[in-house]
Design an enzyme around this catalytic site. Structure first.
Site, short mmCIF file in Angstrom:
data_model
loop_
_atom_site.label_atom_id
_atom_site.label_comp_id
_atom_site.label_asym_id
_atom_site.label_seq_id
_atom_site.Cartn_x
_atom_site.Cartn_y
_atom_site.Cartn_z
NE ARG A 110 -3.93 0.08 1.71
CZ ARG A 110 -4.86 0.81 2.66
NH1 ARG A 110 -5.38 0.13 3.79
NH2 ARG A 110 -5.88 1.49 2.12
CG HIS A 185 -6.68 0.23 10.21
ND1 HIS A 185 -7.28 -0.20 8.83
CD2 HIS A 185 -5.37 0.65 10.25
CE1 HIS A 185 -6.07 0.00 8.21
NE2 HIS A 185 -4.97 0.58 8.72
CB CYS A 279 -12.34 1.35 5.20
SG CYS A 279 -12.33 0.35 6.91
N1 ARG Z 1 -7.17 -4.32 2.84
C1 ARG Z 1 -6.95 -2.83 3.66
C2 ARG Z 1 -5.69 -3.18 4.63
O1 ARG Z 1 -5.76 -4.06 5.37
C3 ARG Z 1 -8.07 -2.58 4.33
C4 ARG Z 1 -8.20 -1.36 4.95
C5 ARG Z 1 -9.30 -0.88 5.75
N2 ARG Z 1 -9.48 0.56 5.95
C6 ARG Z 1 -9.59 0.99 7.37
N3 ARG Z 1 -9.74 2.42 7.48
N4 ARG Z 1 -9.87 0.16 8.34
O2 ARG Z 1 -5.07 -2.12 4.69
#
Ligand code: ARG
Length: 290
Positions: A110, A185, A279
Site C-alpha cells: 500500500r 485498525h 474505511c
Molecule cells: N485491505 C486494507 C488493509 O488491510 C483494508 C483497509 C481498511 N481501512 C480501514 N480504514 N480500516 O490495509
C-alpha cells in the site's frame, strides 16, 4: 429583592432527549475501479476467494449517493491501477483544522497510496501538508472527537506516528492499544458518533486502553462481539445519521435508542478486503471558525 424561582415543567422534564442534529460534512472517496484481493495483510483478506469488482463498485456507489442525499459534499480521488486497496480512503490521510497529515503505510503493497493521496491534497487547495516520517495509516487509526485524536496502535500505526500527529495538529492524542488482529485498525473497533460520544467493542482493546476509554467516555455505546464481527463499528456519523454495515442490527437498535438515525448499508464485497463504510470515507475537516 428579587426572587428567582426555578419552575420545573413536567412536560419537558419527562421529554425524550433532544433530537440529534446533523452537521454537513465534506468527504473524500475513491471509486473501487481496481478493487481486488491479491494479497493478505489482515485476517479478512483471502486472495483465493473471488472478488466481484462490479458489485463492489455498485455497493460503493450506493454509499456515495447516500452521502450526497444527506447533503454532504463528496470529493473524489482518481483510483490508481495496481493499488487495489485505494478505495479505503480513510487510510489516505488525516485532516484536522484544514491541516493534512499524510499517511505512511506499514505494508509495501500500500506504500504508493500515501504519495497519491498527498498529491490530491496538494492540487486541491490544501496548503498545510505534512509528509510523515513515521508509520500512520490515516483515519484508519486516527479518530477525531471534539477534544482529542484517538489513536490506534498494535498492528499498523506506531506510537512515533501518534506523537507526530500530536505535534502537527496540536491536539491531545490518546494512544489506544489494539489486541485482536481482526480489529487491526482503530476504525474497525471504535466509531465517533458526536463530538464527545463514541461506540466501541471492548474486546478489541488492551485492559489499560479500555480503562482510558471508560474514563473518557463513561456513556459510550458498547458493541457485542456479533456486531463487531460484521464490522458494525466501521461506521460514519454526521451527528444524527449513523451509516453502518446493515448486518449490525443490535448496534443499530442501540443507536436508535440514543436518538441517532442508523442507516444500514451492504458493503459485503469490500469486506473481503477488510473494510466497510468508514474505511471508504475520509473526512476533510476545515479550519474551525474562530
Ligand atoms: N485491505 C486494507 C488493509 O488491510 C483494508 C483497509 C481498511 N481501512 C480501514 N480504514 N480500516 O490495509
Amino acid at each position: 429583592m428579587t426572587t428567582v424561582t426555578a419552575v420545573l415543567d413536567p412536560a419537558t422534564a419527562t421529554a425524550a432527549p433532544a433530537a440529534r442534529v446533523a452537521r454537513t460534512r465534506r468527504y473524500l472517496m475513491c471509486r473501487p475501479t481496481h478493487f481486488d484481493v491479491t494479497y493478505a495483510i489482515n485476517p479478512w483478506m483471502d486472495p483465493a476467494k473471488p472478488v466481484d469488482t462490479p458489485l463492489a463498485v455498485a455497493q460503493w456507489e450506493r454509499l456515495h449517493d447516500l452521502y450526497v442525499q444527506l447533503g454532504h459534499e463528496v470529493d473524489l480521488i482518481d483510483p490508481v491501477p495496481g493499488l487495489p486497496d485505494m478505495v479505503f480512503a480513510a487510510n489516505g490521510a488525516t485532516v484536522v483544522d484544514g491541516k493534512v497529515l499524510g499517511a505512511l503505510f506499514r505494508n509495501a503493497e500500500r506504500a504508493a497510496e500515501g504519495p497519491a493521496y498527498l498529491e490530491w491534497f496538494r492540487t486541491h487547495g490544501f496548503t498545510e501538508l505534512h509528509d510523515p516520517a513515521y508509520v500512520n495509516e490515516g483515519e484508519g487509526d486516527f479518530l477525531v472527537t471534539g477534544d482529542y485524536v484517538l489513536a490506534g496502535k498494535g498492528f499498523r500505526s506506531t506510537p512515533e506516528g501518534h506523537f507526530e500527529a500530536q505535534e502537527f495538529f496540536g491536539r491531545p492524542v490518546i494512544g489506544l492499544d489494539l489486541v485482536d488482529p481482526r480489529y487491526y485498525h482503530l476504525d474497525t473497533a471504535l466509531s465517533v458518533l458526536a463530538d464527545n460520544e463514541v461506540m466501541y467493542y471492548p474486546g478489541a482493546f488492551s485492559p489499560g486502553s479500555l480503562a482510558v476509554l471508560e474514563q473518557l467516555f463513561p456513556d459510550a455505546v458498547l458493541a457485542t462481539a456479533e456486531d463487531a464481527g460484521v464490522f458494525g463499528l466501521n461506521a460514519v456519523s454526521d451527528g444524527r445519521h449513523v451509516i453502518l454495515p446493515e448486518a449490525a442490527t443490535g448496534l443499530a437498535k442501540k443507536l436508535h435508542d440514543r436518538g441517532f438515525e442508523p442507516i444500514g448499508m451492504d458493503l459485503s464485497e469490500l469486506l473481503k478486503g477488510g473494510g466497510s463504510v468508514k474505511c471508504c470515507t475520509l473526512e476533510l475537516r476545515e479550519r474551525r471558525a474562530s
